[in-house]
Design a protein around this motif. Sequence first.
Motif, PDB file in Angstrom:
ATOM      1  N   SER A   1      -0.309   0.593   1.738  1.00 50.95           N
ATOM      2  CA  SER A   1      -0.832  -0.487   0.898  1.00 50.95           C
ATOM      3  C   SER A   1      -0.374  -1.836   1.447  1.00 50.95           C
ATOM      4  O   SER A   1      -0.961  -2.871   1.155  1.00 50.95           O
ATOM      5  N   GLU A   2       0.684  -1.803   2.265  1.00 52.21           N
ATOM      6  CA  GLU A   2       1.124  -3.060   2.894  1.00 52.21           C
ATOM      7  C   GLU A   2      -0.028  -3.681   3.689  1.00 52.21           C
ATOM      8  O   GLU A   2      -0.239  -4.893   3.646  1.00 52.21           O
TER       9      GLU A   2
ATOM     10  N   ASN B   1       8.233  -3.072  -8.876  1.00 53.24           N
ATOM     11  CA  ASN B   1       9.269  -3.305  -7.891  1.00 53.24           C
ATOM     12  C   ASN B   1       9.407  -4.820  -7.810  1.00 53.24           C
ATOM     13  O   ASN B   1       8.414  -5.471  -7.497  1.00 53.24           O
TER      14      ASN B   1
ATOM     15  N   ASP C   1      -1.364  -4.129  -7.780  1.00 55.02           N
ATOM     16  CA  ASP C   1      -0.684  -3.269  -6.801  1.00 55.02           C
ATOM     17  C   ASP C   1      -0.003  -2.138  -7.571  1.00 55.02           C
ATOM     18  O   ASP C   1       0.879  -2.380  -8.386  1.00 55.02           O
TER      19      ASP C   1
ATOM     20  N   TYR D   1       3.111   3.207  -8.290  1.00 50.66           N
ATOM     21  CA  TYR D   1       4.035   4.019  -9.093  1.00 50.66           C
ATOM     22  C   TYR D   1       3.434   4.734 -10.295  1.00 50.66           C
ATOM     23  O   TYR D   1       4.096   5.580 -10.888  1.00 50.66           O
TER      24      TYR D   1
ATOM     25  N   THR E   1      -1.409   3.671  -2.857  1.00 52.93           N
ATOM     26  CA  THR E   1      -0.824   4.281  -1.666  1.00 52.93           C
ATOM     27  C   THR E   1      -0.420   5.741  -1.913  1.00 52.93           C
ATOM     28  O   THR E   1      -0.106   6.104  -3.050  1.00 52.93           O
TER      29      THR E   1
ATOM     30  N   SER F   1       2.205   6.739  -0.289  1.00 49.44           N
ATOM     31  CA  SER F   1       3.588   6.704   0.219  1.00 49.44           C
ATOM     32  C   SER F   1       4.586   7.380  -0.707  1.00 49.44           C
ATOM     33  O   SER F   1       5.519   8.024  -0.252  1.00 49.44           O
TER      34      SER F   1
ATOM     35  N   ARG G   1       1.305   6.740   6.284  1.00 49.71           N
ATOM     36  CA  ARG G   1       0.735   5.390   6.204  1.00 49.71           C
ATOM     37  C   ARG G   1      -0.700   5.404   5.669  1.00 49.71           C
ATOM     38  O   ARG G   1      -1.641   4.956   6.338  1.00 49.71           O
TER      39      ARG G   1
HETATM   40  C1  LIG Z   1       4.939  -2.838  -5.107  1.00 48.87           C
HETATM   41  C2  LIG Z   1       4.777  -2.212  -3.763  1.00 48.87           C
HETATM   42  N1  LIG Z   1       3.666  -2.429  -3.068  1.00 48.87           N
HETATM   43  C3  LIG Z   1       3.481  -1.887  -1.867  1.00 48.87           C
HETATM   44  C4  LIG Z   1       4.443  -1.081  -1.281  1.00 48.87           C
HETATM   45  C5  LIG Z   1       4.198  -0.593   0.126  1.00 48.87           C
HETATM   46  O1  LIG Z   1       3.868   0.686   0.218  1.00 48.87           O
HETATM   47  P1  LIG Z   1       3.155   1.298   1.513  1.00 48.87           P
HETATM   48  O2  LIG Z   1       4.114   2.292   2.038  1.00 48.87           O
HETATM   49  O3  LIG Z   1       1.907   1.897   0.988  1.00 48.87           O
HETATM   50  O4  LIG Z   1       2.868   0.204   2.488  1.00 48.87           O
HETATM   51  C6  LIG Z   1       5.619  -0.822  -1.970  1.00 48.87           C
HETATM   52  C7  LIG Z   1       6.667  -0.006  -1.349  1.00 48.87           C
HETATM   53  O5  LIG Z   1       7.771   0.125  -1.770  1.00 48.87           O
HETATM   54  C8  LIG Z   1       5.799  -1.406  -3.237  1.00 48.87           C
HETATM   55  O6  LIG Z   1       6.925  -1.220  -3.953  1.00 48.87           O
END
Ligand SMILES: Cc1ncc(COP(=O)(O)O)c(C=O)c1O
Length: 407
Positions: A104-105, A183, A211, A214, A241, A243, A251
């Motif tokens: 998601s980054e 986060n 975003d 979670y 994501t 992840s 990724r």
């Molecule tokens: C709020 C938030 N957005 C995006 C991400 C990034 O996740 P990704 O691994 O999908 O790039 C995180 C990762 O900790 C996150 O906490």
Amino acid sequence: MVDASKFAADRLVYFKASEIRELLKLTEGREIISLAGGLPDPRVFKKEMLAEISREVIIEQGERALQYSPTLGVTSFRKELMEFERRHGLAIRDTDDVIITVGSEESLYIITRALINPGDIVIVEEPTYLAAINVFRQYEAQMIGVPIDEYGMRTDILEEKLKQLKAEDKLPKLLYSVPTAQNPSGVTMSNDRRKHLVELASEYDFLIVEDDPYSFFLFEDVDFTFIKNYDKEGRVLYVSTLSKILSPGLRIGWTIGDKNLINLFELTKQAIDLHTPTLTQYIAERALQKGVVDITANEARNLYKIKRDVMLATLEEELSDYATWIKPIGGMFTMVVLKDETIDTKELLLKALDEGVAYVPGKSFYVSNKGKNTMRLNFSYPTPEQIEKGIRILSKVIRAHVKALAR
Ligand SMILES: Cc1ncc(COP(=O)(O)O)c(C=O)c1O
């Protein structure tokens, strides 16, 4: 050695090396309990299942899985993913309205690159996700922070700010929110505020990035509605994501949104990396089909709930006189706010590291000058024993510091 600063593009001036990362490097090789990171517990990774799936994908579908693929993502995976999101409760209009990204980054990066000109206003929660701040900063956005409380972003304060901005003829282009188990704070936004946010976006004509890494493994049965589900005008870009519910190493992230915006992101991504790795998309598709994602998410839920409970119980025992925090209903973090606002948690970190415990000072998650007396604590990666021990050490360090200040 080349003097890189001589060659670096101007936009990198905004990109300072993280002091905290440098500090934490000092701990390498030492026995430190880290409450600083943001990693999933590797015990949730389904290694055997993923090994089997990877083999199947390469042997049975290798001609396609090892080939180039469309920028928007592998068509069958996109469909599978949208069905997964639909089952999860996200309102999906058209299963084509999605782009697969490298985590998601990359979604955040592409959205920013495609939409933000230098000086454009981006509204963020305060505190907010650090890597998002860094992306917005790199694209020279003007960030405005809106405080959060236990119900998420204070949309009443946002509304006041929007009125002010409108009077100055300066409206935001984008608002970035992590509404569920945020986060760094662990806070979840109330449905009323989510709805209010969408109303404000419509009234003041901006887009919202929701975003959401979670919400797939919440610890409590909560009634929450995606911001996207209140959206009737295509203003919300939903980012998520695999992840935390399959593996961050694969990724795989995505953005769901209005087709016209997805088209812009497709063009943008084409120039960055052509497409997300085909192989990991095929693996993720099978992992969805075989229920491996659901199994991983469930394990994350069970394991992190136990760890969260240990963290909260120890905090309660040790620090209730000195600090406040909220009870996260999901995610991997909580944020401790020290009652004594003069304490700088960055200074305190040096002492904590000496005693063998690490955390992230909260200030980096703020775009204004606030947050000096806050710290982010991670409960997904350390063991329950480490969490308990780490909090007890932290409490000792904080108490000693407060005593020293009082002298
Ligand atoms: C709020 C938030 N957005 C995006 C991400 C990034 O996740 P990704 O691994 O999908 O790039 C995180 C990762 O900790 C996150 O906490």
